[in-house]
Motif scaffolding. Structure first.
Motif, PDB file in Angstrom:
ATOM      1  N   ALA A  38      56.365  99.961  35.573  1.00 15.42           N
ATOM      2  CA  ALA A  38      56.745 100.615  34.206  1.00 15.42           C
ATOM      3  C   ALA A  38      56.173 100.034  33.243  1.00 15.42           C
ATOM      4  O   ALA A  38      55.659  99.517  32.451  1.00 15.42           O
ATOM      5  CB  ALA A  38      57.685 102.148  34.022  1.00 15.42           C
ATOM      6  N   ARG A  39      57.676  99.196  33.290  1.00 15.06           N
ATOM      7  CA  ARG A  39      57.810  98.167  32.217  1.00 15.06           C
ATOM      8  C   ARG A  39      56.840  96.820  32.191  1.00 15.06           C
ATOM      9  O   ARG A  39      56.735  96.477  31.307  1.00 15.06           O
ATOM     10  CB  ARG A  39      59.735  97.859  32.371  1.00 15.06           C
ATOM     11  N   SER A  40      56.368  96.829  33.613  1.00  9.60           N
ATOM     12  CA  SER A  40      54.948  95.746  33.203  1.00  9.60           C
ATOM     13  C   SER A  40      54.137  96.208  32.270  1.00  9.60           C
ATOM     14  O   SER A  40      52.828  95.479  32.524  1.00  9.60           O
ATOM     15  CB  SER A  40      55.000  94.785  34.574  1.00  9.60           C
ATOM     16  N   GLN A  41      53.680  97.460  32.481  1.00  2.00           N
ATOM     17  CA  GLN A  41      52.933  98.524  31.997  1.00  2.00           C
ATOM     18  C   GLN A  41      52.681  98.815  30.193  1.00  2.00           C
ATOM     19  O   GLN A  41      53.816  99.140  29.944  1.00  2.00           O
ATOM     20  CB  GLN A  41      52.020  99.922  32.961  1.00  2.00           C
TER      21      GLN A  41
ATOM     22  N   THR B  28      51.757 105.454  33.555  1.00  2.00           N
ATOM     23  CA  THR B  28      50.538 106.154  34.722  1.00  2.00           C
ATOM     24  C   THR B  28      51.060 104.754  35.223  1.00  2.00           C
ATOM     25  O   THR B  28      50.864 104.080  34.982  1.00  2.00           O
ATOM     26  CB  THR B  28      49.253 106.285  34.084  1.00  2.00           C
ATOM     27  N   LEU B  29      51.286 104.733  36.156  1.00  2.00           N
ATOM     28  CA  LEU B  29      51.254 103.278  37.981  1.00  2.00           C
ATOM     29  C   LEU B  29      50.203 103.132  38.198  1.00  2.00           C
ATOM     30  O   LEU B  29      50.531 104.640  39.058  1.00  2.00           O
ATOM     31  CB  LEU B  29      53.012 103.173  38.072  1.00  2.00           C
ATOM     32  N   THR B  30      49.347 102.309  38.397  1.00  2.00           N
ATOM     33  CA  THR B  30      48.567 102.497  39.233  1.00  2.00           C
ATOM     34  C   THR B  30      49.240 102.147  41.121  1.00  2.00           C
ATOM     35  O   THR B  30      48.920 100.632  40.676  1.00  2.00           O
ATOM     36  CB  THR B  30      46.988 101.848  38.790  1.00  2.00           C
ATOM     37  N   ILE B  31      49.025 102.945  41.884  1.00  2.00           N
ATOM     38  CA  ILE B  31      49.691 102.109  42.925  1.00  2.00           C
ATOM     39  C   ILE B  31      49.680 102.673  44.285  1.00  2.00           C
ATOM     40  O   ILE B  31      50.070 104.234  43.663  1.00  2.00           O
ATOM     41  CB  ILE B  31      51.326 100.970  42.775  1.00  2.00           C
ATOM     42  N   SER B  32      49.095 102.672  45.238  1.00  5.99           N
ATOM     43  CA  SER B  32      49.496 104.305  46.276  1.00  5.99           C
ATOM     44  C   SER B  32      50.400 104.076  46.806  1.00  5.99           C
ATOM     45  O   SER B  32      51.648 102.840  46.542  1.00  5.99           O
ATOM     46  CB  SER B  32      48.328 103.257  47.362  1.00  5.99           C
TER      47      SER B  32
ATOM     48  N   PHE C 251      54.835  98.823  51.081  1.00  3.99           N
ATOM     49  CA  PHE C 251      54.426  96.663  51.127  1.00  3.99           C
ATOM     50  C   PHE C 251      55.844  96.263  50.654  1.00  3.99           C
ATOM     51  O   PHE C 251      56.832  95.351  50.888  1.00  3.99           O
ATOM     52  CB  PHE C 251      52.890  96.115  51.525  1.00  3.99           C
ATOM     53  N   VAL C 252      55.220  96.689  49.220  1.00  5.88           N
ATOM     54  CA  VAL C 252      56.217  95.736  48.308  1.00  5.88           C
ATOM     55  C   VAL C 252      57.728  96.361  48.370  1.00  5.88           C
ATOM     56  O   VAL C 252      58.176  95.593  47.813  1.00  5.88           O
ATOM     57  CB  VAL C 252      55.769  96.554  47.197  1.00  5.88           C
TER      58      VAL C 252
ATOM     59  N   GLN D 275      49.100 111.443  41.887  1.00  6.35           N
ATOM     60  CA  GLN D 275      47.686 111.599  42.133  1.00  6.35           C
ATOM     61  C   GLN D 275      47.239 110.604  43.090  1.00  6.35           C
ATOM     62  O   GLN D 275      48.178 109.367  43.156  1.00  6.35           O
ATOM     63  CB  GLN D 275      46.897 111.875  40.912  1.00  6.35           C
ATOM     64  N   ARG D 276      46.318 110.151  44.175  1.00  6.97           N
ATOM     65  CA  ARG D 276      45.785 109.554  44.920  1.00  6.97           C
ATOM     66  C   ARG D 276      45.368 108.467  44.375  1.00  6.97           C
ATOM     67  O   ARG D 276      45.035 107.843  43.291  1.00  6.97           O
ATOM     68  CB  ARG D 276      43.888 109.685  44.913  1.00  6.97           C
ATOM     69  N   GLY D 277      46.668 107.585  44.227  1.00  9.42           N
ATOM     70  CA  GLY D 277      46.640 105.806  44.051  1.00  9.42           C
ATOM     71  C   GLY D 277      46.924 106.391  42.776  1.00  9.42           C
ATOM     72  O   GLY D 277      47.371 105.291  41.709  1.00  9.42           O
TER      73      GLY D 277
END
Length: 141
Positions: free
Chosen positions: A59-62, A71-75, A81-82, A106-108
């Motif tokens: 979040a802090r990087s967006q 809103t974080l776009t990540i699956s 993995f991370v 939400q999806r992704g």
């Protein structure tokens, strides 16, 4: 995560011509060192705390638009993995956070709805090297 490798000879020539390169390399090395130390400390905590810490880092990087949710776009697969946490366990943790009203999935995507509640989840985490909450103005840090 992208990795950049510079051949030593080219880096040496660049540094001879531009002494500021040494300052840059020192800065990068210092940031990597503190991030690695924080990751080691995080590994001592429960999986939920580790995942919430990662959500704060993301979040802090967006950039955040005023009066909008983060809103974080990540699956879930990418989070797995991370973080090094299995995808089924990621799913369980996210569902618990969603049930508690702290996030919405939400999806992704993951939408952070209650930064204060998420912050409380990592209050017991030793953040002596890196506290991602400090760069998120809405948390009151």
């Amino acid at each position: 995560m992208d990795a950049y490798v510079l051949p030593q000879a080219k880096l040496q020539r660049l540094a001879e011509n531009e002494p500021e390169v040494y300052k840059f390399l020192y800065f990068i090395g210092n940031r990597i060192h503190t991030s690695n130390l924080q990751l080691l400390l995080n590994s001592l905590h429960d999986l939920t705390s580790r995942l919430v810490y990662l959500l704060f880092e993301l979040a802090r990087s967006q950039p955040k638009v005023a009066n909008a949710e983060w809103t974080l776009t990540i699956s879930q697969q990418q989070l797995s993995f991370v973080s090094g946490i299995s995808r089924p366990r990621i799913n369980q943790i996210l569902k618990r956070l969603e049930r508690d009203g702290e996030i919405r999935t939400q999806r992704g995507k993951i939408v952070i709805q209650d930064l204060q509640a998420l912050q409380a989840r990592i209050n017991q985490v030793n953040l002596m090297f890196r506290d991602p909450r400090k760069l998120i103005p809405s948390t009151g840090q």
